[in-house]
Design a protein around this motif. Structure first.
Motif, short mmCIF file in Angstrom:
data_model
loop_
_atom_site.label_atom_id
_atom_site.label_comp_id
_atom_site.label_asym_id
_atom_site.label_seq_id
_atom_site.Cartn_x
_atom_site.Cartn_y
_atom_site.Cartn_z
N LEU A 1 17.92 -61.05 72.91
CA LEU A 1 18.55 -61.79 71.83
C LEU A 1 19.83 -61.07 71.42
O LEU A 1 19.79 -59.93 70.98
N PRO A 2 20.97 -61.73 71.54
CA PRO A 2 22.24 -61.04 71.30
C PRO A 2 22.45 -60.60 69.86
O PRO A 2 23.26 -59.72 69.60
N PHE A 3 21.72 -61.22 68.92
CA PHE A 3 21.94 -60.87 67.52
C PHE A 3 21.07 -59.69 67.05
O PHE A 3 21.19 -59.25 65.91
N ILE A 4 20.20 -59.19 67.93
CA ILE A 4 19.35 -58.04 67.58
C ILE A 4 19.81 -56.82 68.36
O ILE A 4 19.85 -56.83 69.59
N SER A 5 20.12 -55.77 67.62
CA SER A 5 20.54 -54.51 68.22
C SER A 5 20.17 -53.39 67.25
O SER A 5 19.80 -53.66 66.10
N PRO A 6 20.28 -52.12 67.67
CA PRO A 6 20.03 -51.03 66.71
C PRO A 6 20.93 -51.13 65.48
O PRO A 6 20.52 -50.72 64.39
N ALA A 7 22.11 -51.69 65.64
CA ALA A 7 23.05 -51.77 64.51
C ALA A 7 22.70 -52.90 63.54
O ALA A 7 23.01 -52.81 62.35
N THR A 8 22.07 -53.98 64.03
CA THR A 8 21.80 -55.14 63.18
C THR A 8 20.36 -55.25 62.71
O THR A 8 20.08 -56.00 61.77
N ALA A 9 19.45 -54.51 63.34
CA ALA A 9 18.02 -54.67 63.03
C ALA A 9 17.72 -54.36 61.57
O ALA A 9 16.87 -55.01 60.94
N GLY A 10 18.41 -53.39 60.99
CA GLY A 10 18.16 -53.03 59.60
C GLY A 10 18.59 -54.09 58.62
O GLY A 10 18.04 -54.19 57.51
N GLU A 11 19.58 -54.90 58.99
CA GLU A 11 20.04 -55.98 58.13
C GLU A 11 19.09 -57.17 58.21
O GLU A 11 18.88 -57.89 57.23
N ALA B 1 11.10 -48.68 59.68
CA ALA B 1 12.03 -47.98 60.58
C ALA B 1 11.51 -47.99 62.01
O ALA B 1 12.26 -48.21 62.96
N VAL B 2 10.19 -47.76 62.16
CA VAL B 2 9.59 -47.77 63.50
C VAL B 2 9.53 -49.19 64.04
O VAL B 2 9.76 -49.42 65.24
N VAL B 3 9.23 -50.15 63.19
CA VAL B 3 9.16 -51.55 63.62
C VAL B 3 10.51 -52.00 64.17
O VAL B 3 10.58 -52.65 65.22
N ARG B 4 11.59 -51.65 63.49
CA ARG B 4 12.92 -52.04 63.98
C ARG B 4 13.18 -51.47 65.37
O ARG B 4 13.68 -52.17 66.27
N GLN B 5 12.86 -50.20 65.56
CA GLN B 5 13.05 -49.58 66.87
C GLN B 5 12.22 -50.28 67.93
O GLN B 5 12.69 -50.54 69.05
N GLU B 6 10.97 -50.62 67.57
CA GLU B 6 10.08 -51.29 68.51
C GLU B 6 10.56 -52.69 68.84
O GLU B 6 10.47 -53.15 69.99
N VAL B 7 11.09 -53.40 67.85
CA VAL B 7 11.61 -54.75 68.10
C VAL B 7 12.75 -54.70 69.10
O VAL B 7 12.80 -55.48 70.06
N VAL B 8 13.70 -53.78 68.89
CA VAL B 8 14.82 -53.65 69.81
C VAL B 8 14.31 -53.31 71.21
O VAL B 8 14.78 -53.88 72.21
N ARG B 9 13.34 -52.41 71.30
CA ARG B 9 12.80 -52.02 72.60
C ARG B 9 12.07 -53.17 73.27
O ARG B 9 12.28 -53.45 74.46
N GLN B 10 11.22 -53.87 72.52
CA GLN B 10 10.40 -54.93 73.11
C GLN B 10 11.24 -56.13 73.54
O GLN B 10 10.92 -56.78 74.53
N LEU B 11 12.30 -56.43 72.80
CA LEU B 11 13.13 -57.59 73.17
C LEU B 11 14.07 -57.29 74.33
O LEU B 11 14.60 -58.22 74.95
N GLU B 12 14.31 -56.03 74.60
CA GLU B 12 15.09 -55.61 75.77
C GLU B 12 16.43 -56.33 75.86
O GLU B 12 16.81 -56.86 76.91
N SER B 13 17.14 -56.38 74.74
CA SER B 13 18.49 -56.93 74.67
C SER B 13 18.56 -58.43 74.97
O SER B 13 19.66 -58.96 75.20
#
Length: 299
Positions: free
Chosen positions: A263-273, A249-261
């Motif tokens: 990559l269009p396919f990574i977002s808070p809504a898609t990271a869990g998938e 759960a923390v890794v997903r949040q960190e990935v979204v934060r570190q990529l800073e939008s």
């Protein structure tokens, strides 16, 4: 008469090794032996395979082994173990010793490529064309499939030895004997024990150093997403199984934060998938060997 549905597999691990028979992806028989010297371990595995083959010949053999391995078929040392910290195993003739008694088709790959293939066929990677499987236990390994095919080239992916950006304030030197603070040296089981001063399973969830571990894993995930664009990154292995709910759960949040939008396919809504636990658990390795056997048959 050989059964066209019956295949054999070997999962060669650093601590234990498994040989098995399967009908399709249904495991029928399985025997585990401790991984000791190459002569003892490969000899016992080959004897078991010969005993099964004498009863009913199997149609193909798949071998999924810890590495690093020589997987270039045009190389003189094809199917051998390359330089490894596993005592006595450098140069071991894995493919030759396990396949010499049999005339059936065979295929060898790394255990993590095999597990990635099993997850792609029957697990959490089903329906995808590109899958990365990360196992975290005594070490860290990564298998990668692109367009449904395990990645090979000059060698095979050695994802565990990537050296990534460290979190500010993290002074842990790392535990890899080759590279110190590569990702294996930061988050594998022995590295976590050294980092925390205790086995990871005994460390409380609120220990502040888990934030460093999550940041390291997020760096790994970001690197994989940016370089190979997998549709799924799946985590397995003993450390992932024990701490996955806490970390992912923390890794997903960190990935979204570190990529800073970016990559269009990574977002808070898609990271869990995309970033998820593997589905096959401790069957991923054995089923990886089965998947390789089926591939050797062209299935």
């Amino acid at each position: 008469m050989t059964s066209t549905n019956l295949v054999a597999g070997v999962e060669l691990g650093g601590t234990k090794s498994i040989t098995l028979l399967a009908d399709g992806n249904q495991i029928l028989r399985q025997v585990s032996v401790p991984t000791r010297s190459p002569e003892e371990t490969l000899g016992r595995l080959a004897e078991q395979l010969k005993a099964w083959n004498a009863e009913t010949p199997f149609a193909a053999l798949g071998i999924a082994s810890f590495g690093p391995l020589q997987l270039r078929e045009d190389a003189e040392d094809y199917g051998r173990m390359l330089r490894t910290p596993k005592a006595g195993w450098s140069g071991a003739e894995i493919l030759k010793q396990l396949t010499a008694p049999f005339s059936c088709p065979h295929q060898i790959d790394t255990d993590v490529n095999g597990a990635a293939l099993a997850e792609y066929l029957w697990g959490a990677g089903a329906g995808c064309s590109s899958v990365c499987y990360i196992t975290i236990g005594t070490g860290l390994g990564g298998g990668l499939l692109i367009n449904g095919q395990p990645v090979h080239g000059a060698m095979h992916p050695e994802i565990g030895h990537l050296r990534l950006r460290r979190a500010p304030g993290d002074s842990f030197a790392g535990g890899c004997p080759f590279h110190g603070d590569c990702i294996e040296g930061l988050v594998a089981g022995p590295a976590l024990a050294a980092r925390f001063g205790a086995p990871a399973e005994t460390v409380s969830d609120d220990h502040p150093h888990w934030a460093y571990v999550a940041s390291d894993l997020a760096q790994l995930v970001c690197t994989l997403l940016l370089t190979t664009a997998p549709q799924r990154i799946l985590f397995g292995g003993s450390v992932s199984n024990a701490r996955g709910a806490l970390l992912l759960a923390v890794v997903r949040q960190e990935v979204v934060r570190q990529l800073e939008s970016y990559l269009p396919f990574i977002s808070p809504a898609t990271a869990g998938e995309i970033i998820r636990p593997a589905a096959l658990g401790d069957k991923a390795g054995p089923l990886g060997a089965v998947a390789l056997a089926l591939r050797a048959l062209g299935g």
